[in-house]
Design an enzyme around this catalytic site. Structure first.
Site, PDB file in Angstrom:
ATOM      1  N   LEU A 139       0.866  -1.172   0.000  1.00  0.00           N
ATOM      2  CA  LEU A 139       0.000   0.000   0.000  1.00  0.00           C
ATOM      3  C   LEU A 139       0.903   1.222   0.000  1.00  0.00           C
ATOM      4  O   LEU A 139       1.955   1.219   0.656  1.00  0.00           O
ATOM      5  CB  LEU A 139      -0.918   0.028   1.225  1.00  0.00           C
ATOM      6  CG  LEU A 139      -2.182  -0.838   1.179  1.00  0.00           C
ATOM      7  CD1 LEU A 139      -2.865  -0.833   2.542  1.00  0.00           C
ATOM      8  CD2 LEU A 139      -3.156  -0.361   0.105  1.00  0.00           C
ATOM      9  N   ASP A 140       0.511   2.277  -0.710  1.00  0.00           N
ATOM     10  CA  ASP A 140       1.327   3.481  -0.782  1.00  0.00           C
ATOM     11  C   ASP A 140       1.519   4.106   0.599  1.00  0.00           C
ATOM     12  O   ASP A 140       0.745   3.874   1.525  1.00  0.00           O
ATOM     13  CB  ASP A 140       0.675   4.515  -1.705  1.00  0.00           C
ATOM     14  CG  ASP A 140       0.587   4.028  -3.141  1.00  0.00           C
ATOM     15  OD1 ASP A 140       1.407   3.180  -3.522  1.00  0.00           O
ATOM     16  OD2 ASP A 140      -0.306   4.502  -3.868  1.00  0.00           O
ATOM     17  N   TRP A 141       2.533   4.953   0.693  1.00  0.00           N
ATOM     18  CA  TRP A 141       2.856   5.682   1.923  1.00  0.00           C
ATOM     19  C   TRP A 141       1.641   6.425   2.468  1.00  0.00           C
ATOM     20  O   TRP A 141       1.369   6.415   3.664  1.00  0.00           O
ATOM     21  CB  TRP A 141       4.003   6.643   1.615  1.00  0.00           C
ATOM     22  CG  TRP A 141       4.338   7.648   2.672  1.00  0.00           C
ATOM     23  CD1 TRP A 141       3.972   8.966   2.707  1.00  0.00           C
ATOM     24  CD2 TRP A 141       5.143   7.439   3.836  1.00  0.00           C
ATOM     25  NE1 TRP A 141       4.496   9.588   3.812  1.00  0.00           N
ATOM     26  CE2 TRP A 141       5.227   8.670   4.529  1.00  0.00           C
ATOM     27  CE3 TRP A 141       5.814   6.334   4.365  1.00  0.00           C
ATOM     28  CZ2 TRP A 141       5.935   8.819   5.711  1.00  0.00           C
ATOM     29  CZ3 TRP A 141       6.526   6.483   5.545  1.00  0.00           C
ATOM     30  CH2 TRP A 141       6.584   7.711   6.212  1.00  0.00           C
TER      31      TRP A 141
END
Length: 253
Positions: free
Chosen positions: A103-105
């Site tokens: 999952l992205d930051w």
């Protein structure tokens, strides 16, 4: 069996990770360095090491965790810049598990962790079309025509991408944002953000709420739970919103 399959089964690596270790010359079979992916080993006779660590073929219990990733946490085991990572929240198991996907930051929500490389590979293989459900808060008020574009597909820097299901939630008149449920069976980096950017509706929040029919429900941010066999089966079932695809999903896994 092939060496990469051996490493996936007993070394807690995905096939991709195993291939990388082999290509980098970090794997030894009977004290001989191996760098070819075509090598086969006999689990009962051959000794396999990853760097200096001897891989034991004694049965190891598989672990499966579901984690609710907060925003501004890196989907990684460690970070050279000292940023928070997922494994900071799972100290007891951190040496035995790896992440299934990312999952992205700036994104939050459901992540799976396991030491079963074959299970991980099955989920990440795009041929298996594992569905993922997200709640997305966007700036602006997309029309039904915009939502239909998401279903037909929009061009992005990572290619033409489309959703399998899109639903806009009711919002108060005059609000400048809206929540949207979107379901995908693919997962290119920042795909959802790029899709909505293309339509002119920047994403403000993004939360993964389910993989297949496995839902995060009320799991608190930064917490994890162990999964049982019946939980794992839900991963390979498409959600009820995609009933018309249920037969296809069962045949593909």
């Amino acid at each position: 069996m092939r060496l990469n399959k051996f490493l996936a089964q007993w070394a807690g690596l995905s096939r991709r990770q195993a291939d990388h270790k082999i290509k980098q010359g970090h794997v030894f079979v009977n004290d001989q360095k191996v760098s070819q992916l075509s090598v086969f080993v006999d689990p009962e006779k051959d000794q396999v090491r990853v760097q200096k660590k001897l891989i034991s073929t004694k049965s190891q219990p598989f672990l499966y965790l579901m984690f609710n990733k907060p925003t501004q946490v890196l989907s990684a085991r460690k970070d050279s810049k000292g940023r928070p990572v997922v494994m900071d929240y799972i100290p007891k198991y951190k040496d035995r598990l790896f992440l299934v996907g990312r999952l992205d930051w700036d994104s939050e929500g459901l992540l799976l962790l396991t030491n079963n490389g074959q299970f991980s590979e099955k989920i990440l293989n795009p041929k298996n079309k594992i569905s993922k459900t997200y709640l997305v808060k966007v700036r602006g008020r997309p029309s039904e025509a915009h939502l239909k574009k998401l279903l037909r597909g929009v061009s992005t820097p990572v290619g033409k991408r489309k959703a399998l299901f899109v639903q806009k939630y009711p919002s108060q008149k005059g609000t400048k944002t809206v929540w949207i449920k979107i379901i995908l069976s693919e997962g290119k980096k920042r795909q959802i953000r790029l899709m909505f950017d293309k339509l002119g509706f920047p994403v403000q929040k993004l939360r993964r709420t389910a993989i297949g029919r496995l839902k995060m429900n009320k799991l608190a941010k930064g917490h994890f739970i162990s999964l049982r066999e019946k939980d794992l089966e839900k991963v390979f079932l498409w959600p009820k919103e995609l009933k018309r695809f249920s037969l296809q999903s069962k045949q593909s896994v």
